[in-house]
Design an enzyme around this catalytic site. Structure first.
Site, mmCIF file in Angstrom:
data_model
loop_
_atom_site.group_PDB
_atom_site.id
_atom_site.type_symbol
_atom_site.label_atom_id
_atom_site.label_comp_id
_atom_site.label_asym_id
_atom_site.label_seq_id
_atom_site.Cartn_x
_atom_site.Cartn_y
_atom_site.Cartn_z
ATOM 1 N NE ARG A 187 -2.973 -2.848 0.112
ATOM 2 C CZ ARG A 187 -3.650 -3.747 -0.695
ATOM 3 N NH1 ARG A 187 -3.516 -3.241 -2.062
ATOM 4 N NH2 ARG A 187 -4.273 -4.731 -0.723
ATOM 5 C CE LYS A 306 -3.022 -8.838 8.467
ATOM 6 N NZ LYS A 306 -2.953 -8.199 7.094
ATOM 7 C CD GLU A 310 -6.235 -8.695 5.328
ATOM 8 O OE1 GLU A 310 -5.118 -8.285 5.309
ATOM 9 O OE2 GLU A 310 -7.133 -8.056 4.890
ATOM 10 N NE ARG A 343 -2.360 -3.827 12.329
ATOM 11 C CZ ARG A 343 -2.942 -4.128 10.997
ATOM 12 N NH1 ARG A 343 -2.719 -5.517 10.665
ATOM 13 N NH2 ARG A 343 -3.145 -3.351 10.532
ATOM 14 N NE ARG A 355 -13.002 -6.993 6.504
ATOM 15 C CZ ARG A 355 -12.307 -6.472 5.557
ATOM 16 N NH1 ARG A 355 -12.509 -7.128 4.553
ATOM 17 N NH2 ARG A 355 -11.324 -5.909 5.924
ATOM 18 C CE LYS A 379 -6.521 -2.043 9.405
ATOM 19 N NZ LYS A 379 -6.614 -2.531 8.171
ATOM 20 C CG ASP A 384 -9.224 -2.473 5.275
ATOM 21 O OD1 ASP A 384 -8.084 -1.714 6.302
ATOM 22 O OD2 ASP A 384 -8.560 -3.139 4.485
ATOM 23 C CD GLU A 412 -5.416 -0.620 1.444
ATOM 24 O OE1 GLU A 412 -4.904 -0.503 2.683
ATOM 25 O OE2 GLU A 412 -5.894 -1.754 1.069
ATOM 26 C CD1 TRP A 562 -11.591 -9.669 1.871
ATOM 27 C CD2 TRP A 562 -10.715 -11.281 0.493
ATOM 28 N NE1 TRP A 562 -10.684 -10.233 2.527
ATOM 29 C CE2 TRP A 562 -10.066 -11.144 1.967
ATOM 30 C CE3 TRP A 562 -9.990 -12.177 -0.331
ATOM 31 C CZ2 TRP A 562 -8.853 -12.207 2.251
ATOM 32 C CZ3 TRP A 562 -9.134 -13.019 -0.104
ATOM 33 C CH2 TRP A 562 -8.347 -12.727 1.275
HETATM 34 C C1 GCV Z 1 -0.931 -5.035 5.712
HETATM 35 C C2 GCV Z 1 -5.832 -4.089 4.414
HETATM 36 C C3 GCV Z 1 -5.035 -3.876 3.306
HETATM 37 C C4 GCV Z 1 -3.804 -4.872 3.438
HETATM 38 C C5 GCV Z 1 -3.241 -4.641 5.033
HETATM 39 C C6 GCV Z 1 -4.497 -4.969 6.003
HETATM 40 C C7 GCV Z 1 -4.004 -4.803 7.295
HETATM 41 O O1 GCV Z 1 -6.701 -5.490 3.945
HETATM 42 O O2 GCV Z 1 -5.471 -3.982 1.998
HETATM 43 O O3 GCV Z 1 -2.725 -4.740 2.550
HETATM 44 O O4 GCV Z 1 -2.152 -5.681 5.187
HETATM 45 O O5 GCV Z 1 -5.646 -3.938 5.617
HETATM 46 O O6 GCV Z 1 -4.313 -3.609 7.872
HETATM 47 O O7 GCV Z 1 -3.366 -5.592 8.029
#
Ligand code: GCV
Length: 721
Positions: A187, A306, A310, A343, A355, A379, A384, A412, A562
């Site tokens: 990103r 993290k 994902e 996180r 989600r 966050k 996101d 992003e 997604w």
């Molecule tokens: C680093 C979003 C972004 C991912 C990022 C993720 C996160 O999904 O697209 O690139 O991964 O957030 O914050 O872990």
């Protein structure tokens, strides 16, 4: 022409050539950021004449403070201040408790006033001489005070009669780099990673000192060097040597280094059979690894993690909770004074529930179970980093667990580096939002800065937008987002507009009319992006994977959450995600009064309508228009605002150096074209669903939907794995 005249002419021509070459050489490429220290038109009478450190011991931090003053004064005043060893009239006097202040008793501010990082700026008398005092408990406090003083000077503000006390409201103010070891920045839209791992530690790029100066000037005191989608290799001795070299450069500027910890590192690096956090061998491995890191970097800040998100490994792979995973790492760093930032950006691979509900569901039951030196990093919104989201429902819901806020400086989802989107307003909106979890006035800021629940640790993290581009951030205006992040981390209650103004004065011009014009552009820029990308509470409609451009039609990825379709749920009958009790009931995760306001169609603001509700296309909006009319009008408004920004910028020709002026002009042109693209592609898609005609006077998209669907950008920058 006589010989004398001829020589004079040749000399004059030479001077002209030399000066034009010089001007080119010092072209404004943005490298200096907001530390340009432009010369004052008129040096004020109150300007200092000399600088002296009233200290028995000069640390590298005070050296940095002195050299910043010399550099800045040479530029702002035209000549560098004299560096004295005795206090003289009109001196700038730097001192701190830590440096063994050599000043009369009672001159230093006490710890209650300034804490460990704050400072005073004071016009006062010392030994009967008028001076400006920059004083603190610590040397880093002095450096922050120096940057504050220089900010005032370079903004053309009064520097006489100063009586300022300032201290940060949060303790940990970090950049999070999403930088891979091969220098790809996830990103990232401003070139490669500035961390030149291959050449480190033998070659330490001088740019790291400028990085440190810029960060210290806005109070940032930590940096996590590596991507949260992490690579365990950074924990090997070969890399730790490189990490140590970076830490050495940043240390005098008060910046600690942090690393991302890959949860499966014990398996990957040393062949352990498991990474189960309750396994004694795993615990011993992390303890030894942590001790080793501290051998390289004695003031290492700690780990950012993290996990189970994902595809990243984590404690849940072994049936353990996030708290159990975090606490194992916390125990390893605790003896060294380190912290773990864990996180909360998690959502299950099985998609069991909406989600945006999942982080709350996962983390609230763990409140009180985290070790003392763990912060949970949340966050700003539950999805996101979208152009607009409601605040994350975890804020206010975990009284026993310090919650840091994570903001995304890199854009992003807001147009990468070419769209002008000042994020100060987005962050101000979130920080000022009232969670009402402990009555009225429990703002997100008051949760994050520890005021509401008296957290032992407080902090803010910003996902960095820094790269190897000469201008650091990919565009001049993206520098403002880095700047605003630091200023808000220092004071989460600060005003986005004040921050924009001070940035403009230091970056572009002190002329009031120029400052007003550029500030105006910045203040409306983020709402313009919301309007042309995701108005009325729509969200996550961007292209798959790279997130560049519109793709609201995508509905067939590996997992539903997604896809844009998952978020807008548009049918012939209506559009929007029902998050009330007839739908996912995500609204119920907010405190009573907030939940009631957003759950009701009577009171939900238009800006969050489709985030919380599914409504018919002919739903009547607050202004009497139908939803469809309103949606189309928002796209138009977004494009109009960009056009306004273009003409405001054009009116500044001659006020801004041509290099930066031209780049911003070109970027605004791109933004205008892409705003139009967003509108056209979105409308073409919505019409294919709702079959409605465009409101009167609205131009049809110039292409059919298939054209917009056919656009493909496999090489868009900044992509993830
Ligand atoms: C680093 C979003 C972004 C991912 C990022 C993720 C996160 O999904 O697209 O690139 O991964 O957030 O914050 O872990």
């Amino acid at each position: 022409m006589g010989l004398k005249n001829f020589i004079t002419h040749i000399a004059a021509a030479f001077c002209l050539l030399a000066s034009s070459l010089f001007q080119q050489a010092v072209a404004e490429d943005g490298y200096e950021l907001w530390l340009r220290y432009e010369k004052l038109e008129q040096v004020p009478k109150s300007a200092p004449r000399s600088v002296v450190a009233a200290c028995s011991d000069l640390s590298p931090t005070l050296d940095a403070a002195l050299s910043e003053i010399l550099r800045a004064s040479a530029s702002i005043l035209g000549t560098p201040l004299k560096q004295g060893d005795r206090i003289s009239r009109h001196a700038l006097v730097l001192t701190s408790e830590a440096c063994g202040a050599t000043l009369p008793n009672g001159t230093l501010p006490n710890a209650d006033e300034v804490g460990t990082e704050g400072y005073v700026l004071q016009s006062t008398l010392i030994n009967g001489k008028p001076v400006t005092l920059i004083a603190a408990q610590s040397d880093i406090g002095v450096l922050y005070g120096v940057f504050d003083y220089l900010r005032r000077m370079s903004s053309g503000e009064a520097i006489a009669d100063l009586d300022v006390i300032s201290r940060p409201k949060t303790q940990l103010r970090l950049l999070n780099h999403w930088d891979n070891l091969d220098r790809h920045v996830e990103r990232g839209y401003s070139g490669q990673s500035i961390w030149d791992w291959h050449r480190l530690p033998g070659y330490v790029d001088p740019r790291y000192t400028d990085y440190a100066r810029a960060n210290a000037s806005i109070g940032i005191n930590g940096t996590s060097l590596t991507n949260v989608n992490s690579d365990a290799t950074v924990l090997t001795p070969h890399y730790l040597e490189k990490v140590a070299a970076i830490a050495d450069v940043l240390r005098p500027y008060g910046i600690k280094v942090y690393l991302t910890a890959r949860f499966s590192a014990p398996i990957e690096l040393d062949g352990l059979a498991t990474a189960d956090p309750l396994d004694p061998a795993v615990q011993t491995w992390w303890q030894a690894k942590t001790d080793e890191i501290y051998d390289y970097v004695p003031d290492f800040g700690g780990f950012l993690v993290k996990a189970n998100s994902e595809g990243q490994p984590g404690p849940q792979d072994y049936g353990r909770s996030h708290a159990e995973g975090a606490n194992m790492l916390a125990k390893a760093v605790a003896p060294h004074g380190g912290v773990v930032m864990w996180r909360a950006f998690v959502y299950s691979a099985e998609e069991p529930e909406d989600r945006v509900r999942q982080a709350y569901t996962e983390f609230v039951p763990l409140d009180g179970q985290f070790a003392e030196n763990v912060l949970v990093q949340v966050k700003n919104g539950p999805l996101d980093f979208q152009p607009r989201e409601p605040f994350h429902p975890l804020f206010g819901a975990m009284p026993e667990t310090p919650l840091m806020i994570e903001l995304q400086i890199t854009k992003e989802y807001l147009g990468f580096s070419t769209h002008l989107a000042y994020l100060g307003t987005l962050w101000e909106e979130v920080l000022a939002a009232d969670t009402k979890t402990k009555g009225d006035g429990t703002t997100v800021a008051s949760v994050v800065d520890g005021e509401t629940y008296d957290y032992a640790y407080t902090g803010m993290a910003g996902v960095s937008n820094i790269g190897t581009d000469r201008n650091w951030a990919g565009s001049i205006f993206d520098q403002a987002n880095w700047y605003a992040f630091g200023r808000l981390a220092w004071n989460p209650d600060a005003s986005a507009e004040d921050i924009a103004r001070e940035w403009v004065k230091q970056t572009f011009s002190r002329k009031p009319e120029v400052v007003d014009e550029i500030t105006d552009m910045m203040m409306k820029s983020r709402e313009a992006v919301v309007d042309y990308m995701t108005p009325l509470g729509l969200t996550h409609l961007m292209g798959t994977g790279h997130h560049y451009g519109p793709a609201p039609w995508v509905d067939d990825l590996g997992r539903a959450d997604w896809t844009p379709y998952y978020y807008h749920k548009a049918t012939r009958g209506g559009i929007g995600f029902d998050r009330t009790e007839t739908g996912s009931d995500a609204v119920d995760q907010y405190a009573g009064p907030v939940a009631q306001e957003w759950a009701s169609l009577e009171t939900v603001p238009d800006s969050l309508l489709l985030w919380f509700h599914h409504v018919p296309w002919d739903y009547e909006m607050q202004d009497g228009s139908t939803l469809w009319q309103s949606l189309v009008a928002h796209y138009a408004r977004g494009i109009t605002t960009v056009a306004e920004m273009q003409s405001e910028w054009a009116s500044l020709k001659g006020e801004i150096d041509s290099e930066r002026f031209n780049q911003v002009t070109d970027y605004l042109n791109i933004q205008h074209e892409e705003a139009q693209w967003w509108r056209d592609a979105s409308i073409a898609y919505w019409q294919s669903i709702n079959q409605l005609p465009l409101p009167a006077g609205e131009a049809p998209p110039p292409h059919d939907l298939d054209y917009y669907k056919s656009l493909s950008f496999p090489n868009a920058p900044g992509q993830g794995e």
